[in-house]
Design an enzyme around this catalytic site. Sequence first.
Site, PDB file in Angstrom:
ATOM      1  N   GLY A 128      -1.282   8.111   5.407  1.00  0.00           N
ATOM      2  CA  GLY A 128      -2.624   8.642   5.139  1.00  0.00           C
ATOM      3  C   GLY A 128      -3.629   7.568   4.770  1.00  0.00           C
ATOM      4  CG  HIS A 234       1.907   8.656  -2.232  1.00  0.00           C
ATOM      5  ND1 HIS A 234       2.588   8.757  -3.389  1.00  0.00           N
ATOM      6  CD2 HIS A 234       1.223   7.483  -2.288  1.00  0.00           C
ATOM      7  CE1 HIS A 234       2.363   7.685  -4.118  1.00  0.00           C
ATOM      8  NE2 HIS A 234       1.512   6.887  -3.482  1.00  0.00           N
ATOM      9  CB  ILE A 263       3.429   3.499   7.012  1.00  0.00           C
ATOM     10  CG1 ILE A 263       3.813   3.060   8.428  1.00  0.00           C
ATOM     11  CG2 ILE A 263       1.948   3.219   6.751  1.00  0.00           C
ATOM     12  CD1 ILE A 263       3.781   4.085   9.465  1.00  0.00           C
ATOM     13  CG  ASP A 264       1.799  -0.201   2.551  1.00  0.00           C
ATOM     14  OD1 ASP A 264       2.870   0.085   1.992  1.00  0.00           O
ATOM     15  OD2 ASP A 264       0.691  -0.029   2.008  1.00  0.00           O
ATOM     16  CE  LYS A 408       1.026  -1.354  -1.607  1.00  0.00           C
ATOM     17  NZ  LYS A 408       0.934  -0.040  -0.987  1.00  0.00           N
TER      18      LYS A 408
HETATM   19  C1  LIG Z   1      -3.295   7.788  -1.666  1.00  0.00           C
HETATM   20  C2  LIG Z   1      -2.506   8.091  -0.415  1.00  0.00           C
HETATM   21  C3  LIG Z   1      -1.676   7.136   0.139  1.00  0.00           C
HETATM   22  N1  LIG Z   1      -0.950   7.409   1.252  1.00  0.00           N
HETATM   23  C4  LIG Z   1      -0.041   6.380   1.791  1.00  0.00           C
HETATM   24  C5  LIG Z   1      -0.662   5.030   2.079  1.00  0.00           C
HETATM   25  C6  LIG Z   1       0.504   4.074   1.833  1.00  0.00           C
HETATM   26  O1  LIG Z   1       1.322   3.954   2.988  1.00  0.00           O
HETATM   27  C7  LIG Z   1       1.344   4.779   0.791  1.00  0.00           C
HETATM   28  C8  LIG Z   1       1.191   4.212  -0.614  1.00  0.00           C
HETATM   29  O2  LIG Z   1      -0.118   4.438  -1.059  1.00  0.00           O
HETATM   30  P1  LIG Z   1      -0.836   3.489  -2.104  1.00  0.00           P
HETATM   31  O3  LIG Z   1      -2.087   4.166  -2.525  1.00  0.00           O
HETATM   32  O4  LIG Z   1      -0.945   2.147  -1.464  1.00  0.00           O
HETATM   33  O5  LIG Z   1       0.168   3.525  -3.281  1.00  0.00           O
HETATM   34  P2  LIG Z   1       0.675   2.299  -4.139  1.00  0.00           P
HETATM   35  O6  LIG Z   1      -0.454   1.762  -4.928  1.00  0.00           O
HETATM   36  O7  LIG Z   1       1.405   1.361  -3.241  1.00  0.00           O
HETATM   37  O8  LIG Z   1       1.670   3.017  -5.132  1.00  0.00           O
HETATM   38  C9  LIG Z   1       2.869   3.621  -4.672  1.00  0.00           C
HETATM   39  O9  LIG Z   1       3.763   2.635  -4.177  1.00  0.00           O
HETATM   40  C10 LIG Z   1       4.109   1.640  -5.174  1.00  0.00           C
HETATM   41  C11 LIG Z   1       4.943   0.625  -4.444  1.00  0.00           C
HETATM   42  O10 LIG Z   1       4.109  -0.015  -3.504  1.00  0.00           O
HETATM   43  C12 LIG Z   1       4.826   2.309  -6.340  1.00  0.00           C
HETATM   44  O11 LIG Z   1       5.161   1.373  -7.335  1.00  0.00           O
HETATM   45  C13 LIG Z   1       3.941   3.393  -6.939  1.00  0.00           C
HETATM   46  O12 LIG Z   1       4.677   4.088  -7.921  1.00  0.00           O
HETATM   47  C14 LIG Z   1       3.516   4.363  -5.832  1.00  0.00           C
HETATM   48  O13 LIG Z   1       2.631   5.343  -6.298  1.00  0.00           O
HETATM   49  O14 LIG Z   1       0.977   6.153   0.827  1.00  0.00           O
HETATM   50  C15 LIG Z   1      -1.020   8.633   1.860  1.00  0.00           C
HETATM   51  O15 LIG Z   1      -0.350   8.867   2.888  1.00  0.00           O
HETATM   52  N2  LIG Z   1      -1.839   9.579   1.326  1.00  0.00           N
HETATM   53  C16 LIG Z   1      -2.595   9.371   0.217  1.00  0.00           C
HETATM   54  O16 LIG Z   1      -3.345  10.280  -0.216  1.00  0.00           O
END
Ligand SMILES: Cc1cn([C@H]2C[C@H](O)[C@@H](COP(=O)(O)OP(=O)(O)O[C@H]3O[C@H](CO)[C@@H](O)[C@H](O)[C@H]3O)O2)c(=O)[nH]c1=O
Length: 520
Positions: A128, A234, A263-264, A408
């Site tokens: 997303g 997520h 996915i990243d 990231k």
């Molecule tokens: C906010 C959001 C994000 N995503 C997707 C995008 C990314 O592939 C993935 C992670 O989103 P990010 O917003 O980057 O989350 P991030 O800051 O990495 O945090 C998550 O991943 C971290 C590890 O990277 C964990 O330590 C955290 O507990 C966990 O919440 O989810 C969605 O599909 N939908 C969303 O609404």
Amino acid sequence: MNVSFSTNSLGIPANSSRNRLMSLRENTKSSEEWKSSTKRETLGSLEGELAKLLSTSSAEKLELNRTELSGFRNLFARFLRAKPTVDWQKIEPLPEGSIRPYKNLTPVTDRDLIAAQLNKLVVVKLNGGLGTSMGCKGPKSVISVRNDLTFLDLTMQQIQTLNKTYGVDVPLVLMNSFNTNEDTEKVLRKYANVKVSVHTFSQSQYPRINRETLMPIVKSLEGEDNECWYPPGHGNFYEAFHNSGLLDKFLADGKEYCFLSNIDNMGATVDLQILNFVLNPTAGQVQPEFLMEVTNKTRADVKGGTLIQYEGRLMLLEIAQVPKDYVDEFKSISKFRIFNTNNLWAKLDAMKRVVKENQLEMEVIVNPKHLDRGLDVIQLETAAGAAIKSFRGAVGINVPRARFLPVKKTSDLLLLMSNLYDIDNGSLTLSHQRSFPSTPLVKLGSSFDKVKDYLARFNGSPDLLELDHLTVSGDVWFGKDVSLRGTVIIIANHGERIDIPPGSILENKIVSGNLRILEH
Ligand SMILES: Cc1cn([C@H]2C[C@H](O)[C@@H](COP(=O)(O)OP(=O)(O)O[C@H]3O[C@H](CO)[C@@H](O)[C@H](O)[C@H]3O)O2)c(=O)[nH]c1=O
């Protein structure tokens, strides 16, 4: 965060200490009553606003909009009920056995057993997110990571290889958001000949709310004003997956578990030992309905969520839930030694149970945003790992760092694009030529933030096999075939420019000042 129903200060106590105490109690009571009646009113007003919004829906989208807004209403009600941050004193040490070492898992070698287990698996990627923070347009998953292959290409390659190797059909599910859906669907057409069944669904689209009034800023469901909406994190996966009908479909197909990841995260490949652990628990051990892969925290991971024991249960603690005074403690590697990789495994029938019975009490994360039009809004989100407390027998597995290779920032790309990693059928692994297992700590200045600028500033990938630490700041350009070893710091001050000459070997060096290399 300043929300409109925040508490008033208590009244001034009366003369005697007894009177003071009674008056304090009364005031506390009335303050509590005041708070809860204000919350009731706020919820009532929101419901009124949502009803007005729903009345602007087209007939064909009415049911979908009703479900979405009702999901939002429930999230908002939870936000009103709960405190935005945890009570720091209530954090307890993790109970013995709640996090197990990966090395204790039983290896699986029997190909028939592996194939049978893989046939019970669904792989889900959280798709997303946009590439905006890395200066890219469109879904993050279409950024090239290595050899011109994108996150999506590499994921498809990984699953295709798994399917071919074991003669199985592991499906790939992409959870898109309204931000990524259209572009992802277009990109997927190029995989027509790839042997992977791909399913997509879109997560919810919730209205952003005004930070002061707490009411939605959008006035109609029919407009195209994307700034008024957001994907609610997520943690929305469970409900959206269920609402999409895919959860029921996979259960009917005999699937039992899903493996969910960002996915990243290029390290989030299907792990056969973990799959065996969740499907085939050792004698006397209950089958975990949920598993979180955690890994040891390094100085590069200060922002990740961590697992804590809170009110008698395992809980995911994200940085946004930490009281301001404790943020440094949260980031320290000594108190919170592990963090969530967001590689999560969940049992499908249990997921259906918790969604249907409304048991997913994931903590609400309040994400403040400032919109281009000058408005301060908040968006209410949840994190997928927060579901850990709602499943039975949930465990954490402390996995090797190789399972967490997130991209990231462009500094992550620098590592993954270099000779530090080998690539094989879509999987990246740390090169055997590196003589020690840790990855370098890289900090690139803001001139490198956008992928386009980063690619322009590095003329090909430098050799990083012996690098420990790299800091680059200012207007710095790298020539071809550069080798960086040990600790290298390159600083071009404001108005200066440094060109690192082609073929340079920099080992434990600080480079500063001005160095131009010009064609003539
Ligand atoms: C906010 C959001 C994000 N995503 C997707 C995008 C990314 O592939 C993935 C992670 O989103 P990010 O917003 O980057 O989350 P991030 O800051 O990495 O945090 C998550 O991943 C971290 C590890 O990277 C964990 O330590 C955290 O507990 C966990 O919440 O989810 C969605 O599909 N939908 C969303 O609404």
